[in-house]
Design a protein around this motif. Structure first.
Motif, short mmCIF file in Angstrom:
data_model
loop_
_atom_site.label_atom_id
_atom_site.label_comp_id
_atom_site.label_asym_id
_atom_site.label_seq_id
_atom_site.Cartn_x
_atom_site.Cartn_y
_atom_site.Cartn_z
N ASP A 345 2.44 42.91 9.76
CA ASP A 345 1.74 42.79 8.53
C ASP A 345 0.44 41.99 8.61
OD1 ASP A 345 1.97 43.42 5.68
OD2 ASP A 345 2.06 41.04 5.53
N THR A 348 -2.12 44.42 10.70
CA THR A 348 -2.34 45.50 9.95
C THR A 348 -3.54 44.91 8.90
OG1 THR A 348 -0.27 46.56 10.12
CG2 THR A 348 -1.28 47.38 8.46
N ARG A 349 -3.08 44.07 8.23
CA ARG A 349 -4.04 43.54 7.14
C ARG A 349 -5.79 43.08 7.70
NH1 ARG A 349 -0.76 39.84 2.55
NH2 ARG A 349 0.51 41.44 1.94
N THR A 351 -6.86 44.18 10.41
CA THR A 351 -7.71 45.48 11.03
C THR A 351 -8.10 46.34 9.91
OG1 THR A 351 -5.49 46.44 11.33
CG2 THR A 351 -6.49 45.38 13.13
N THR A 352 -7.20 46.40 8.78
CA THR A 352 -7.50 47.47 7.40
C THR A 352 -8.78 46.98 6.94
OG1 THR A 352 -5.59 46.40 6.27
CG2 THR A 352 -5.31 48.49 7.70
N ARG A 353 -8.86 45.64 6.69
CA ARG A 353 -9.78 44.94 5.85
C ARG A 353 -11.16 44.91 6.61
NH1 ARG A 353 -6.69 40.38 2.18
NH2 ARG A 353 -5.20 41.76 1.22
N GLY A 354 -11.08 45.22 7.89
CA GLY A 354 -12.30 44.98 8.71
C GLY A 354 -12.87 43.72 9.17
N GLU A 357 -12.27 43.25 14.78
CA GLU A 357 -12.29 44.71 15.42
C GLU A 357 -11.62 44.14 16.87
OE1 GLU A 357 -16.08 46.32 16.05
OE2 GLU A 357 -16.54 46.46 13.88
N ARG A 363 -5.75 42.94 20.93
CA ARG A 363 -4.54 43.03 20.06
C ARG A 363 -3.30 42.67 20.66
NH1 ARG A 363 -3.42 46.93 15.86
NH2 ARG A 363 -5.52 47.87 16.23
#
Length: 382
Positions: A345, A348-349, A351-354, A357, A363
């Motif tokens: 979680d 994911t948060r 990377t999705t919010r930018g 990178e 990762r």
């Protein structure tokens, strides 16, 4: 099995097959068994490309020539033959509880009073009763001639009547019964309460017919995995047939204990909280089994429930370690699952919010660091 062989002329065979007679066709030979099954012999050895279909009838199993019995079918390999447990033999069919013949207690009191009165009158008749006692009982003064043969006979009859009347008095209690017998023969059971008169010549054996419970000592048993246990059971029972319980067996209470111990040897007992029913399923099986074993002897069993289940001392330590290891493994699996969900979680948060990178290497490093941090926060080693 009888075998008959018939020869068919070539001409008839050729006509039936649609060929010219005399074409060199083999004669058909037939084999017949008891079920009228016919198999052409030449078809079994025919050299031709066409498949040969041989109709077969149902097999006939003949009787044995020596005993006249049919042979028993052999069990198929791979299938266990069911073994039926032989039922317990019934006791003497004539040995069943029936009510005994008794009289109310008033009849015994009356007979005893008559015996005492007869002895008093005989004493007065013989002239042995003092005048003050005679006046107290309302008897006139009488001077007898002493004791004679008639007086002794009257004394004997009065004594027997008084002894039978008072000696047969008994008090019946609720929840108790008497089993009567004479010269080794069962005469009946007395379940009535209150003051009764029972034949004093019949020996009596008292039996408790109330609902009773028995808490056993620690008995050996096994769990479904074959581990040794020590089990204490509570048995609720009562005597249903007094004749069979007292006369059909030596000691019905000892027999009940042995039946419980034998049932524990056959029924696996699972400790409380198990996945296979726990002590409830084991108690139902024990109750059913013990009730079947004790029914022929007049004992009715209502419940056989384990009240304390412990592992035997020789395996208790190993079982305790195994349980702790299983609990620890479940706790670690649960903790690891929550940590993985938290790391997933978080990544994911991010990377999705930018916010960051990440390539594959970054990762992996982030996942490793987050996993270490979460596991350290929960107090568990990585």
């Amino acid at each position: 099995m009888s075998t008959t062989t018939s020869h068919t002329p070539p001409e008839s065979e050729g006509q039936s097959d649609g060929t010219a007679p005399g074409a060199g066709v083999r004669p058909a030979r037939l084999i017949q068994n008891e079920a009228t099954t016919e198999i052409p012999v030449h078809l079994l050895f025919r050299d031709g490309p066409d498949p040969v279909r041989v109709p077969l009838g149902p097999a006939v199993v003949g009787r044995r020539q020596d005993t006249g019995e049919r042979p028993r079918p052999r069990p198929r390999p791979g299938r266990p033959v069911p073994v039926r447990r032989r039922p317990l033999p019934e006791t003497d069919p004539e040995l069943a509880e029936r009510p005994a013949r008794v009289l109310p207690g008033a009849a015994g009191l009356f007979a005893g009073a008559c015996g005492l009165t007869g002895a008093l009158v005989t004493t007065w008749w013989a002239g042995l009763l003092p005048p003050p006692a005679g006046r107290a009982f309302g008897l006139p003064a009488y001077s007898g001639t002493g004791l004679g043969l008639a007086h002794w006979a009257a004394y004997a009859g009065s004594g027997l009547l008084g002894a039978a009347g008072f000696g047969g008095l008994a008090r019946g209690r609720t929840g108790r019964a008497w089993v009567l017998g004479l010269f080794g023969r069962y005469r009946g059971t007395v379940r009535r309460t209150g003051l009764l008169w029972v034949n004093p010549l019949l020996p009596r054996r008292r039996v408790d017919v109330r609902l009773r419970h028995w808490r056993s000592e620690s008995m050996p048993a096994v769990d479904p995995d074959g581990m040794a246990l020590r089990v204490v059971v509570l048995v609720v029972w009562r005597v249903r047939d007094t004749a069979r319980a007292l006369l059909g067996i030596d000691d019905h209470e000892t027999y009940l204990r042995e039946c419980v111990e034998a049932a524990l040897a056959r029924v696996p007992v699972e400790p409380a909280g198990g996945a296979r029913g726990g002590t409830t399923a084991a108690g139902d099986a024990l109750t059913r089994l013990v009730a079947e074993e004790t029914a022929p002897v007049g004992v009715e069993v209502f419940s056989v429930q384990p009240v304390r289940v412990e592992y035997a001392p020789e395996v208790a330590a190993a079982v305790h370690r195994r349980r702790i290891a299983a609990l620890d493994a479940r706790q670690r699996a649960s903790m690891l699952g929550s940590v993985v969900d938290s790391v997933e979680d978080t990544v994911t948060r991010l990377t999705t919010r930018g916010l960051v990178e990440l390539d594959d290497y970054d990762r992996k490093v982030l996942v490793r660091d987050l996993t270490v941090a979460f596991c350290s926060g929960r107090g568990e080693p990585v």
